[in-house]
Design an enzyme around this catalytic site. Structure first.
Site, PDB file in Angstrom:
ATOM      1  N   LYS A 189       0.832  -1.205   0.000  1.00 62.78           N
ATOM      2  CA  LYS A 189       0.000   0.000   0.000  1.00 62.78           C
ATOM      3  C   LYS A 189       0.876   1.270   0.000  1.00 62.78           C
ATOM      4  O   LYS A 189       2.058   1.217   0.337  1.00 62.78           O
ATOM      5  CB  LYS A 189      -0.953  -0.022   1.195  1.00 62.78           C
ATOM      6  CG  LYS A 189      -1.877  -1.263   1.222  1.00 62.78           C
ATOM      7  CD  LYS A 189      -2.756  -1.331   0.014  1.00 62.78           C
ATOM      8  CE  LYS A 189      -3.822  -2.380  -0.105  1.00 62.78           C
ATOM      9  NZ  LYS A 189      -3.823  -3.654   0.476  1.00 62.78           N
TER      10      LYS A 189
HETATM   11  C1  LIG Z   1      -5.099  -4.581   0.875  1.00 60.75           C
HETATM   12  C2  LIG Z   1      -6.562  -4.617   0.753  1.00 60.75           C
HETATM   13  C3  LIG Z   1      -7.403  -5.114   1.770  1.00 60.75           C
HETATM   14  C4  LIG Z   1      -6.937  -5.865   2.967  1.00 60.75           C
HETATM   15  O1  LIG Z   1      -5.923  -5.365   3.658  1.00 60.75           O
HETATM   16  P1  LIG Z   1      -4.883  -6.330   4.436  1.00 60.75           P
HETATM   17  O2  LIG Z   1      -4.088  -5.351   5.197  1.00 60.75           O
HETATM   18  O3  LIG Z   1      -4.102  -7.078   3.404  1.00 60.75           O
HETATM   19  O4  LIG Z   1      -5.680  -7.240   5.315  1.00 60.75           O
HETATM   20  C5  LIG Z   1      -8.764  -5.000   1.597  1.00 60.75           C
HETATM   21  N1  LIG Z   1      -9.309  -4.440   0.515  1.00 60.75           N
HETATM   22  C6  LIG Z   1      -8.552  -3.976  -0.480  1.00 60.75           C
HETATM   23  C7  LIG Z   1      -9.216  -3.346  -1.656  1.00 60.75           C
HETATM   24  C8  LIG Z   1      -7.158  -4.068  -0.412  1.00 60.75           C
HETATM   25  O5  LIG Z   1      -6.424  -3.611  -1.429  1.00 60.75           O
END
Ligand SMILES: *Cc1c(COP(=O)(O)O)cnc(C)c1O
Length: 390
Positions: A189
């Protein structure tokens, strides 16, 4: 003849960036004697709250736990329906199932690749309790339209803003407005704590409830100064992760401007390459050219598979052979075995089906070089030209 000397370095589709200051700060936490949730978490939550205009913020072990707790805070459970999009990381609908509620999938808009809000009203039933939009690649939905729907039908909104840290709507940060807003700090992210997430809430009561769900349903009350009155989990973020977040927050403006600059180059260079390769009649779909709202979490193209004699997997293999990593974000959730077994149909969201089959994430991360964009664009157009149907 050596090939390695001439092979350009591999470009992954993304790569996290942690500077020396961050690494030193992690070492300091590890030496301090307090490594789990403590002072660094409190500092990170306070910084995030300030970032989001003073709204309460609580952190969790990952984005998935964050979204699940958001649903629990909103009181969503068995018998309830939640409207969402089929084009997301499966976590989005998995958390709806995990609280005992039912995901209801609405098709996407092919331009934004987000849930088509004009189709939401038709999916609302007496059981509908919430809408869970996803801001794919960091591009938010039309917030005015979203919240007017929520108001009209008295629905909660749980924004899956996992990919949208730093994104905006009409000059306001995503998270500084709205109902419950959930972010992920997973390694890929824009802002990462390695793993982690945060929830922006409406008031202190909601924040206290989120804290209870985060730690076993524990309250500081009762005869022994401790009681458990609801079922909670173990979803806290550690100080090791929080200190990384504090340092990433400082770097966010620099990360953001680099991502935006790279995205701009992609548009220019891909269009120029397509033209010079004589591929103007191929319907390669670029992202919506939005430089005010999107945080450019990803740069995704939709391949013109109907005009090619290869599938997406083959395009990805050929790009990999040229030293370029790509990703698929995402195949439509309704096609997964679990969801098929639950009775979901893929033909009820045809746009999501098409895009889920043909979307491709190209490399985009702050550490990329300008030259990388040219290399990627010419590799992609070369492959399209080679495999175009005659
Ligand atoms: C990364 C992501 C998640 C989940 O996050 P985690 O930290 O991996 O549990 C949920 N929704 C979207 C759209 C994502 O890109």
């Amino acid at each position: 003849m050596s090939t390695t000397e001439n092979t350009p370095p591999f470009i992954p589709f993304t790569r996290p960036h942690f500077n020396q200051e961050t690494i030193d700060a992690v070492a300091e936490v590890l030496r301090s004697g307090w490594v789990t949730s403590g002072p660094k978490l409190a500092e990170f939550e306070a910084s995030l709250s300030e970032y989001f205009g003073g709204r309460p913020v609580r952190c969790f072990a990952n984005g998935t736990a964050t979204m699940k707790i958001a649903l629990q805070v909103a009181g969503i459970g068995p018998g309830d329906e939640v409207i969402t999009t089929p084009i997301s990381w499966v976590a989005t609908s998995n958390v709806i199932l995990s609280v005992g509620a039912t995901p209801v999938f609405v098709d996407i808009d092919p331009h934004t690749r987000n849930i088509d809000l004009s189709k939401v009203a038709a999916a609302i039933s007496p059981k509908t309790r919430a809408i869970m939009p996803v801001y794919l690649a960091g591009l938010p939905v039309d917030m005015d339209q979203l919240y007017s729907l929520a108001k009209q039908y008295q629905l909660r909104v749980i924004e899956d803003a996992a990919q949208a840290f730093g994104s905006q709507w009409k000059g306001q940060k995503i998270g500084s407005i709205g109902d419950l807003v959930s972010f992920s700090f997973q390694a890929n992210k824009n802002l990462s704590t390695v793993e982690g997430g945060c929830l922006v809430l409406n008031n202190v009561d909601e924040a206290k409830l989120a804290e209870k769900f985060r730690l076993q349903g524990l309250t500081r009350q009762g005869m022994d100064g401790m009681d458990v009155d609801i079922l909670g989990g173990k979803d806290n973020l550690t100080d090791v992760n929080a200190v990384i977040g504090l340092h990433q927050l400082k770097q966010l403006p620099a990360f953001q401007s680099r991502r935006t600059a790279l995205a701009r180059q992609y548009f220019d260079v891909i269009r120029a390459e397509m033209k010079s390769a004589g591929l103007d009649d191929l319907h390669l779909e670029l992202p919506l050219e939005n430089f005010t709202d999107s945080n450019w979490h990803m740069f995704q193209v939709v391949l013109p598979l109907e005009q090619l004699n290869v599938d997406r997997a083959q395009v990805m293999t050929e790009l990999k052979d040229l030293g370029i990593g790509t990703g698929v974000h995402y195949p439509a959730i309704t096609g997964f075995t679990l969801y098929q077994k639950l009775g979901y149909r893929t033909d009820s969201t045809p746009i999501a089906q098409r895009i889920g089959r043909s979307i491709l994430t190209l490399p985009l991360f702050p550490g990329m070089a300008d030259e990388d964009i040219g290399r990627i664009a010419s590799a992609l157009t070369g492959i399209l030209k080679k495999h175009r149907k005659s």
